[in-house]
Design a protein around this motif. Structure first.
Motif, mmCIF file in Angstrom:
data_model
loop_
_atom_site.group_PDB
_atom_site.id
_atom_site.type_symbol
_atom_site.label_atom_id
_atom_site.label_comp_id
_atom_site.label_asym_id
_atom_site.label_seq_id
_atom_site.Cartn_x
_atom_site.Cartn_y
_atom_site.Cartn_z
ATOM 1 N N LEU A 192 0.837 -1.207 0.000
ATOM 2 C CA LEU A 192 0.000 0.000 0.000
ATOM 3 C C LEU A 192 0.871 1.255 0.000
ATOM 4 O O LEU A 192 1.841 1.352 0.745
ATOM 5 C CB LEU A 192 -0.916 -0.001 1.219
ATOM 6 C CG LEU A 192 -1.917 1.161 1.349
ATOM 7 C CD1 LEU A 192 -3.189 0.680 2.041
ATOM 8 C CD2 LEU A 192 -1.326 2.339 2.126
ATOM 9 N N THR A 193 0.507 2.217 -0.832
ATOM 10 C CA THR A 193 1.162 3.521 -0.834
ATOM 11 C C THR A 193 0.095 4.609 -0.961
ATOM 12 O O THR A 193 -1.038 4.350 -1.381
ATOM 13 C CB THR A 193 2.160 3.682 -1.998
ATOM 14 O OG1 THR A 193 1.455 3.541 -3.247
ATOM 15 C CG2 THR A 193 3.268 2.651 -1.914
ATOM 16 N N ALA A 194 0.462 5.805 -0.572
ATOM 17 C CA ALA A 194 -0.404 6.974 -0.744
ATOM 18 C C ALA A 194 0.416 8.087 -1.381
ATOM 19 O O ALA A 194 1.591 8.269 -1.056
ATOM 20 C CB ALA A 194 -0.969 7.431 0.603
ATOM 21 N N THR A 195 -0.218 8.818 -2.276
ATOM 22 C CA THR A 195 0.458 9.888 -3.011
ATOM 23 C C THR A 195 -0.226 11.222 -2.738
ATOM 24 O O THR A 195 -1.456 11.292 -2.691
ATOM 25 C CB THR A 195 0.436 9.598 -4.525
ATOM 26 O OG1 THR A 195 1.080 8.344 -4.779
ATOM 27 C CG2 THR A 195 1.152 10.699 -5.303
ATOM 28 N N ALA A 196 0.571 12.255 -2.548
ATOM 29 C CA ALA A 196 0.038 13.609 -2.359
ATOM 30 C C ALA A 196 0.802 14.565 -3.267
ATOM 31 O O ALA A 196 1.981 14.356 -3.563
ATOM 32 C CB ALA A 196 0.161 14.051 -0.907
ATOM 33 N N HIS A 197 0.106 15.606 -3.705
ATOM 34 C CA HIS A 197 0.708 16.632 -4.560
ATOM 35 C C HIS A 197 0.583 17.984 -3.876
ATOM 36 O O HIS A 197 -0.400 18.264 -3.191
ATOM 37 C CB HIS A 197 0.004 16.674 -5.920
ATOM 38 C CG HIS A 197 -0.020 15.367 -6.631
ATOM 39 N ND1 HIS A 197 1.053 14.877 -7.336
ATOM 40 C CD2 HIS A 197 -1.005 14.428 -6.738
ATOM 41 C CE1 HIS A 197 0.745 13.697 -7.854
ATOM 42 N NE2 HIS A 197 -0.496 13.400 -7.503
ATOM 43 N N SER A 198 1.567 18.836 -4.091
ATOM 44 C CA SER A 198 1.480 20.193 -3.572
ATOM 45 C C SER A 198 0.394 20.945 -4.329
ATOM 46 O O SER A 198 0.009 20.555 -5.443
ATOM 47 C CB SER A 198 2.827 20.899 -3.732
ATOM 48 O OG SER A 198 3.171 20.979 -5.107
ATOM 49 N N PRO A 199 -0.135 22.022 -3.756
ATOM 50 C CA PRO A 199 -1.204 22.772 -4.436
ATOM 51 C C PRO A 199 -0.829 23.230 -5.841
ATOM 52 O O PRO A 199 -1.694 23.304 -6.723
ATOM 53 C CB PRO A 199 -1.440 23.966 -3.503
ATOM 54 C CG PRO A 199 -1.032 23.466 -2.155
ATOM 55 C CD PRO A 199 0.125 22.552 -2.402
ATOM 56 N N ASP A 200 0.450 23.561 -6.071
ATOM 57 C CA ASP A 200 0.862 24.017 -7.394
ATOM 58 C C ASP A 200 1.248 22.867 -8.317
ATOM 59 O O ASP A 200 1.610 23.094 -9.479
ATOM 60 C CB ASP A 200 2.022 25.011 -7.282
ATOM 61 C CG ASP A 200 3.279 24.377 -6.688
ATOM 62 O OD1 ASP A 200 3.250 23.168 -6.362
ATOM 63 O OD2 ASP A 200 4.289 25.106 -6.542
ATOM 64 N N GLY A 201 1.207 21.630 -7.803
ATOM 65 C CA GLY A 201 1.535 20.470 -8.624
ATOM 66 C C GLY A 201 3.016 20.236 -8.823
ATOM 67 O O GLY A 201 3.410 19.280 -9.508
ATOM 68 N N GLY A 202 3.860 21.070 -8.218
ATOM 69 C CA GLY A 202 5.296 20.937 -8.448
ATOM 70 C C GLY A 202 5.985 19.909 -7.584
ATOM 71 O O GLY A 202 7.124 19.521 -7.863
ATOM 72 N N VAL A 203 5.309 19.455 -6.514
ATOM 73 C CA VAL A 203 5.903 18.471 -5.609
ATOM 74 C C VAL A 203 4.958 17.281 -5.484
ATOM 75 O O VAL A 203 3.747 17.449 -5.301
ATOM 76 C CB VAL A 203 6.147 19.066 -4.202
ATOM 77 C CG1 VAL A 203 6.743 18.013 -3.271
ATOM 78 C CG2 VAL A 203 7.055 20.285 -4.284
ATOM 79 N N THR A 204 5.529 16.099 -5.576
ATOM 80 C CA THR A 204 4.783 14.863 -5.369
ATOM 81 C C THR A 204 5.517 14.035 -4.334
ATOM 82 O O THR A 204 6.744 13.890 -4.406
ATOM 83 C CB THR A 204 4.657 14.051 -6.668
ATOM 84 O OG1 THR A 204 3.925 14.824 -7.623
ATOM 85 C CG2 THR A 204 3.944 12.734 -6.432
ATOM 86 N N ALA A 205 4.773 13.512 -3.361
ATOM 87 C CA ALA A 205 5.361 12.639 -2.330
ATOM 88 C C ALA A 205 4.588 11.339 -2.290
ATOM 89 O O ALA A 205 3.351 11.334 -2.357
ATOM 90 C CB ALA A 205 5.321 13.324 -0.962
ATOM 91 N N VAL A 206 5.315 10.253 -2.182
ATOM 92 C CA VAL A 206 4.718 8.916 -2.084
ATOM 93 C C VAL A 206 5.201 8.289 -0.786
ATOM 94 O O VAL A 206 6.407 8.232 -0.524
ATOM 95 C CB VAL A 206 5.117 8.027 -3.281
ATOM 96 C CG1 VAL A 206 4.479 6.641 -3.154
ATOM 97 C CG2 VAL A 206 4.705 8.690 -4.592
ATOM 98 N N VAL A 207 4.248 7.821 0.024
ATOM 99 C CA VAL A 207 4.554 7.258 1.337
ATOM 100 C C VAL A 207 3.923 5.878 1.439
ATOM 101 O O VAL A 207 2.786 5.667 0.996
ATOM 102 C CB VAL A 207 4.011 8.176 2.461
ATOM 103 C CG1 VAL A 207 4.168 7.524 3.824
ATOM 104 C CG2 VAL A 207 4.735 9.513 2.434
ATOM 105 N N ARG A 208 4.653 4.950 2.027
ATOM 106 C CA ARG A 208 4.157 3.594 2.216
ATOM 107 C C ARG A 208 3.346 3.496 3.507
ATOM 108 O O ARG A 208 3.456 4.349 4.388
ATOM 109 C CB ARG A 208 5.320 2.597 2.277
ATOM 110 C CG ARG A 208 6.156 2.557 1.011
ATOM 111 C CD ARG A 208 7.313 1.592 1.160
ATOM 112 N NE ARG A 208 6.837 0.231 1.373
ATOM 113 C CZ ARG A 208 6.509 -0.610 0.403
ATOM 114 N NH1 ARG A 208 6.593 -0.224 -0.864
ATOM 115 N NH2 ARG A 208 6.102 -1.829 0.669
ATOM 116 N N ALA A 209 2.562 2.426 3.615
ATOM 117 C CA ALA A 209 1.861 2.149 4.868
ATOM 118 C C ALA A 209 2.897 2.043 5.982
ATOM 119 O O ALA A 209 3.932 1.405 5.821
ATOM 120 C CB ALA A 209 1.072 0.847 4.759
#
Length: 282
Positions: A192-209
């Motif tokens: 399982l992973t979860a992905t989040a993006h910054s409001p401007d779309g310039g940063v993406t982070a992926v974090v595992r359970a």
């Protein structure tokens, strides 16, 4: 006078003194366990490890359980492009997490030497499910028709043996269902992973359970701005991905344990509200 009376009285007294001594020993052991647990809990809460990348571009501070508490970037980030800086942030975080885990593992060995699984649990990892049981032993005591050792009329407190055997089979079946549900959840959470993006779309982070940072992606144009602003943007995005991973993990564990424990009620108060973490908005 019965000549055995003094002997019996002495035996009773010795038994009572023995019970008292056993009780005192148990109480002392419980106090030691409680003290060790309290000390270990304090050590977990106080854990902070700060690591700087070899080139001095990235400085991260982590706490227990893969928590990224702070991120600082220096002007040396301009030696990188977005891809290499994202990879450097992840590797620096992992180094800090490893050191924090090692510190807590050493403390755990001092306070709980019989719990070698603690270091893994502190990183958010769930214990692997136990191996399946070999064979069904639920009918061994009562026999296939409840007429064995328990006997048809020889159950505990007069309960017929076949009822005891049926109850044991029901308990065994329920335990098997719970183990199967946990094993299925464990396999899903491993990937399982979860992905989040910054409001401007310039940063993406992926974090595992469990909170482990898997990947950070940065748009090259962001590196031309102020490092402090970029650091805040990255940290906020990592926190959102971590919260979403925790939420999904709790939902899956809730499915596995059923209504016996309200996992979501335990986890949700510690998660940021949707969209609340905007301090890194560009």
């Amino acid at each position: 006078m019965d000549g055995t009376f003094p002997f019996r009285t002495g035996t009773v007294a010795r038994n009572r003194w023995g019970d008292m001594a056993d009780g005192a020993t148990t109480a002392a052991r419980q106090r030691r366990v409680l003290a060790a647990a309290t000390e270990f809990g304090a050590a977990i809460g106080a854990t902070r490890v700060t690591v700087e990348s070899p080139d001095g571009a990235v400085v991260v501070t982590v706490g227990p359980g893969n928590a990224v508490l702070d991120l600082a970037l220096t002007r040396r980030i301009r030696q990188h492009d977005g891809r290499s800086l994202g990879a450097l942030i992840v590797s620096t975080v992992r180094t800090a997490v490893d050191r924090a885990t090692q510190e807590l593992a050493a403390r755990a060995r001092e306070l709980a030497p019989d719990r070698p699984d603690l270091p893994g649990l502190l990183t958010g990892a769930l214990p692997a499910p136990p191996a399946p049981r070999s064979g069904d032993t639920t009918g061994a005591a009562a026999g296939p028709t409840g007429t064995g050792a328990a006997g048809t009329g020889g159950g505990a407190a007069g309960v017929p043996g076949d009822e005891l055997a049926a109850g044991a089979r029901r308990l065994s079946a329920e335990a098997d269902r719970q183990l199967d549900a946990y094993a299925a959840a464990w396999e899903e959470l491993e990937v399982l992973t979860a992905t989040a993006h910054s409001p401007d779309g310039g940063v993406t982070a992926v974090v595992r359970a469990g909170g482990a940072l898997e990947r950070v992606e940065l748009h090259d144009s962001l590196l031309r701005g102020e490092p402090a602003g970029l650091a805040a943007l990255v940290l906020a995005t990592v926190h959102r991905a971590t919260a979403e991973a925790s939420r999904r993990m709790a939902e899956r564990v809730q499915q596995a344990v059923g209504p016996r424990l309200d996992v979501m009620a335990l986890v949700t108060p510690h998660l940021p509200a949707e969209g609340a973490d905007e301090e890194g908005r560009a």
